[in-house]
Motif scaffolding. Sequence first.
Motif, PDB file in Angstrom:
ATOM      1  N   ASP A  92      47.772  51.862  26.142  1.00 20.08           N
ATOM      2  CA  ASP A  92      48.815  52.687  26.756  1.00 20.08           C
ATOM      3  C   ASP A  92      49.684  51.817  27.657  1.00 20.08           C
ATOM      4  O   ASP A  92      49.227  51.318  28.696  1.00 20.08           O
ATOM      5  N   ASP A  93      50.948  51.640  27.268  1.00 16.66           N
ATOM      6  CA  ASP A  93      51.870  50.784  28.026  1.00 16.66           C
ATOM      7  C   ASP A  93      52.129  51.283  29.438  1.00 16.66           C
ATOM      8  O   ASP A  93      52.451  50.487  30.330  1.00 16.66           O
ATOM      9  N   MET A  94      52.008  52.591  29.660  1.00 10.29           N
ATOM     10  CA  MET A  94      52.355  53.161  30.963  1.00 10.29           C
ATOM     11  C   MET A  94      51.223  53.019  31.975  1.00 10.29           C
ATOM     12  O   MET A  94      51.414  53.242  33.162  1.00 10.29           O
ATOM     13  N   LEU A  95      50.041  52.660  31.502  1.00  4.94           N
ATOM     14  CA  LEU A  95      48.911  52.444  32.399  1.00  4.94           C
ATOM     15  C   LEU A  95      48.755  50.961  32.700  1.00  4.94           C
ATOM     16  O   LEU A  95      49.226  50.099  31.936  1.00  4.94           O
ATOM     17  N   SER A  96      48.094  50.647  33.778  1.00  6.84           N
ATOM     18  CA  SER A  96      47.792  49.254  34.092  1.00  6.84           C
ATOM     19  C   SER A  96      46.654  48.776  33.197  1.00  6.84           C
ATOM     20  O   SER A  96      45.978  49.578  32.523  1.00  6.84           O
ATOM     21  N   GLY A  97      46.415  47.455  33.185  1.00 10.58           N
ATOM     22  CA  GLY A  97      45.297  46.928  32.414  1.00 10.58           C
ATOM     23  C   GLY A  97      43.983  47.527  32.859  1.00 10.58           C
ATOM     24  O   GLY A  97      43.145  47.923  32.038  1.00 10.58           O
ATOM     25  N   GLU A  98      43.787  47.618  34.160  1.00  7.87           N
ATOM     26  CA  GLU A  98      42.554  48.191  34.700  1.00  7.87           C
ATOM     27  C   GLU A  98      42.413  49.650  34.306  1.00  7.87           C
ATOM     28  O   GLU A  98      41.326  50.102  33.914  1.00  7.87           O
ATOM     29  N   GLN A  99      43.492  50.430  34.408  1.00  9.75           N
ATOM     30  CA  GLN A  99      43.427  51.849  34.062  1.00  9.75           C
ATOM     31  C   GLN A  99      43.081  52.047  32.588  1.00  9.75           C
ATOM     32  O   GLN A  99      42.327  52.961  32.239  1.00  9.75           O
ATOM     33  N   ASN A 100      43.629  51.195  31.721  1.00 14.89           N
ATOM     34  CA  ASN A 100      43.294  51.281  30.304  1.00 14.89           C
ATOM     35  C   ASN A 100      41.799  51.060  30.093  1.00 14.89           C
ATOM     36  O   ASN A 100      41.147  51.813  29.359  1.00 14.89           O
ATOM     37  N   LEU A 101      41.253  50.052  30.741  1.00 13.56           N
ATOM     38  CA  LEU A 101      39.840  49.739  30.569  1.00 13.56           C
ATOM     39  C   LEU A 101      38.944  50.849  31.111  1.00 13.56           C
ATOM     40  O   LEU A 101      37.946  51.219  30.481  1.00 13.56           O
ATOM     41  N   VAL A 102      39.308  51.398  32.276  1.00 12.52           N
ATOM     42  CA  VAL A 102      38.524  52.495  32.849  1.00 12.52           C
ATOM     43  C   VAL A 102      38.586  53.720  31.931  1.00 12.52           C
ATOM     44  O   VAL A 102      37.574  54.395  31.692  1.00 12.52           O
ATOM     45  N   MET A 103      39.767  54.001  31.389  1.00 15.82           N
ATOM     46  CA  MET A 103      39.919  55.138  30.493  1.00 15.82           C
ATOM     47  C   MET A 103      39.023  54.989  29.268  1.00 15.82           C
ATOM     48  O   MET A 103      38.315  55.934  28.868  1.00 15.82           O
ATOM     49  N   ASP A 114      30.552  53.022  36.663  1.00 20.12           N
ATOM     50  CA  ASP A 114      30.226  52.032  35.633  1.00 20.12           C
ATOM     51  C   ASP A 114      31.468  51.584  34.874  1.00 20.12           C
ATOM     52  O   ASP A 114      31.595  50.411  34.500  1.00 20.12           O
ATOM     53  N   ALA A 115      32.387  52.528  34.631  1.00 24.01           N
ATOM     54  CA  ALA A 115      33.630  52.184  33.937  1.00 24.01           C
ATOM     55  C   ALA A 115      34.458  51.202  34.757  1.00 24.01           C
ATOM     56  O   ALA A 115      35.026  50.238  34.222  1.00 24.01           O
ATOM     57  N   ARG A 116      34.518  51.414  36.061  1.00 15.76           N
ATOM     58  CA  ARG A 116      35.270  50.503  36.925  1.00 15.76           C
ATOM     59  C   ARG A 116      34.603  49.135  36.997  1.00 15.76           C
ATOM     60  O   ARG A 116      35.283  48.096  36.994  1.00 15.76           O
ATOM     61  N   ARG A 117      33.272  49.134  37.085  1.00 14.79           N
ATOM     62  CA  ARG A 117      32.548  47.858  37.119  1.00 14.79           C
ATOM     63  C   ARG A 117      32.776  47.073  35.837  1.00 14.79           C
ATOM     64  O   ARG A 117      33.058  45.870  35.871  1.00 14.79           O
ATOM     65  N   ARG A 118      32.687  47.762  34.686  1.00 14.51           N
ATOM     66  CA  ARG A 118      32.894  47.088  33.400  1.00 14.51           C
ATOM     67  C   ARG A 118      34.334  46.602  33.278  1.00 14.51           C
ATOM     68  O   ARG A 118      34.582  45.511  32.741  1.00 14.51           O
ATOM     69  N   LEU A 122      35.490  42.658  32.511  1.00 18.36           N
ATOM     70  CA  LEU A 122      36.325  42.276  31.371  1.00 18.36           C
ATOM     71  C   LEU A 122      37.639  41.636  31.826  1.00 18.36           C
ATOM     72  O   LEU A 122      38.126  40.691  31.197  1.00 18.36           O
ATOM     73  N   LEU A 123      38.225  42.139  32.909  1.00 21.00           N
ATOM     74  CA  LEU A 123      39.454  41.540  33.422  1.00 21.00           C
ATOM     75  C   LEU A 123      39.203  40.085  33.834  1.00 21.00           C
ATOM     76  O   LEU A 123      40.042  39.205  33.580  1.00 21.00           O
ATOM     77  N   ALA A 124      38.054  39.833  34.430  1.00 21.63           N
ATOM     78  CA  ALA A 124      37.713  38.452  34.805  1.00 21.63           C
ATOM     79  C   ALA A 124      37.460  37.601  33.569  1.00 21.63           C
ATOM     80  O   ALA A 124      37.928  36.461  33.470  1.00 21.63           O
ATOM     81  N   GLN A 125      36.733  38.163  32.597  1.00 17.39           N
ATOM     82  CA  GLN A 125      36.400  37.418  31.376  1.00 17.39           C
ATOM     83  C   GLN A 125      37.645  37.007  30.610  1.00 17.39           C
ATOM     84  O   GLN A 125      37.712  35.901  30.057  1.00 17.39           O
ATOM     85  N   PHE A 126      38.654  37.881  30.590  1.00 16.71           N
ATOM     86  CA  PHE A 126      39.866  37.608  29.823  1.00 16.71           C
ATOM     87  C   PHE A 126      40.994  37.024  30.683  1.00 16.71           C
ATOM     88  O   PHE A 126      42.134  36.958  30.252  1.00 16.71           O
ATOM     89  N   ASP A 127      40.652  36.588  31.890  1.00 14.07           N
ATOM     90  CA  ASP A 127      41.621  35.935  32.774  1.00 14.07           C
ATOM     91  C   ASP A 127      42.819  36.851  33.051  1.00 14.07           C
ATOM     92  O   ASP A 127      43.973  36.419  33.050  1.00 14.07           O
ATOM     93  N   ALA A 131      46.514  40.406  36.912  1.00 14.35           N
ATOM     94  CA  ALA A 131      47.448  41.387  36.338  1.00 14.35           C
ATOM     95  C   ALA A 131      46.807  42.762  36.220  1.00 14.35           C
ATOM     96  O   ALA A 131      47.368  43.654  35.578  1.00 14.35           O
ATOM     97  N   ALA A 132      45.651  42.964  36.852  1.00 17.04           N
ATOM     98  CA  ALA A 132      44.885  44.202  36.675  1.00 17.04           C
ATOM     99  C   ALA A 132      45.675  45.444  37.037  1.00 17.04           C
ATOM    100  O   ALA A 132      45.558  46.483  36.380  1.00 17.04           O
ATOM    101  N   LYS A 133      46.495  45.376  38.102  1.00 19.58           N
ATOM    102  CA  LYS A 133      47.209  46.555  38.593  1.00 19.58           C
ATOM    103  C   LYS A 133      48.588  46.731  37.971  1.00 19.58           C
ATOM    104  O   LYS A 133      49.275  47.723  38.244  1.00 19.58           O
ATOM    105  N   ARG A 134      48.997  45.770  37.146  1.00 19.88           N
ATOM    106  CA  ARG A 134      50.323  45.863  36.532  1.00 19.88           C
ATOM    107  C   ARG A 134      50.293  46.729  35.282  1.00 19.88           C
ATOM    108  O   ARG A 134      49.288  46.757  34.548  1.00 19.88           O
ATOM    109  N   ARG A 135      51.405  47.405  35.007  1.00 21.44           N
ATOM    110  CA  ARG A 135      51.514  48.170  33.761  1.00 21.44           C
ATOM    111  C   ARG A 135      51.461  47.215  32.567  1.00 21.44           C
ATOM    112  O   ARG A 135      52.025  46.117  32.612  1.00 21.44           O
ATOM    113  N   VAL A 136      50.818  47.657  31.514  1.00 17.43           N
ATOM    114  CA  VAL A 136      50.707  46.840  30.315  1.00 17.43           C
ATOM    115  C   VAL A 136      52.091  46.554  29.722  1.00 17.43           C
ATOM    116  O   VAL A 136      52.293  45.519  29.078  1.00 17.43           O
ATOM    117  N   SER A 137      53.056  47.416  29.971  1.00 18.14           N
ATOM    118  CA  SER A 137      54.412  47.199  29.463  1.00 18.14           C
ATOM    119  C   SER A 137      55.030  45.910  30.000  1.00 18.14           C
ATOM    120  O   SER A 137      55.980  45.379  29.415  1.00 18.14           O
TER     121      SER A 137
END
Length: 330
Positions: A92-103, A114-118, A122-127, A131-137
Amino acid sequence: MREGDNAVVVRGIRKRFGDVVALDDVNFDVGAGEVIGLLGPNGAGKTTMVDILSTLTKPDHGFATVAGHDVVSQPAGVRRAIMVTGQHVAVDDMLSGEQNLVMFGRLYGLSKADARRRARELLAQFDLADAAKRRVSTYSGGMRRKIDIACGLVVRPQVAFLDEPTTGLDPRSRQAIWDLVGNFKKFGIATLLTTQYLEEADALSDRIILIDRGTVIAEGTADELKHSAGDTFCEIVPRDVNDLHAVVEALGSLLPEQHRAMLTPESDRIIMPAPDGTSTLIEAARQLNTANIELADIALRRPSLDDVFLSMTADPSGSRAPGHLSGVMQ
């Protein structure tokens, strides 16, 4: 390997779209922790095969199982066991990277914590932590591809379908995907990889399946396929292209007549069989040195996957190029 030991089993799969035969009697297996490279020209049926295995398309004939679940009668079980990365990013382009992963974590049944921890893992693993809080767009193409794959890994899958995952990525992002596939092997995740990059299939795949016009035309390890495409050859590049005919004369009986006939006005090198490997190379270099011909390069080469691909896939006239993969044909 017994059929029951395979994470993916494909038997007699056929699929048509109108008058077009997309897949015709396709058979193969993928074992746990195994990486299979599925190669073929554009339109060969690779994406259709991935769509069937991920339950997006139903086959017309045959059957397939993924993680022990039938792709037609047990689609929910298949979907719980897989991750799919297609040619187009599906976050989802309108969500941030973190929000997509939590969703995705919540959709997989994880608690909010657990969703937030995971997601953080993953954000750390993929460097992507910065950019976690930025919109994917706002992400680059490589970042978008990485967040797409990360979403598929919120819960570790048993099977991964990677449909051209590195297309359009820069070298650093491509390497990150290569490293990820290496980790899949360590975790025992079965992986089916389609790719446009033959060196990628060569580097990552335990076995390679070559498909053309919906039919499996060859299967084997990269080394088996390369060997079947021909023996070792010697490549000779004169410093002055005008010396090509002098090279031919100097090589004498080392250069078979049919290879002499392959020379054209556009040729800038000689390709010569090297049945005795380095001995042939040394003798060729000696004869050229005796003839006082300066070389830009002389080397012993093995056929590449490019050679396999070009020799095995059909040309536009409808016939396949000469040669076949003896011992590995399916």
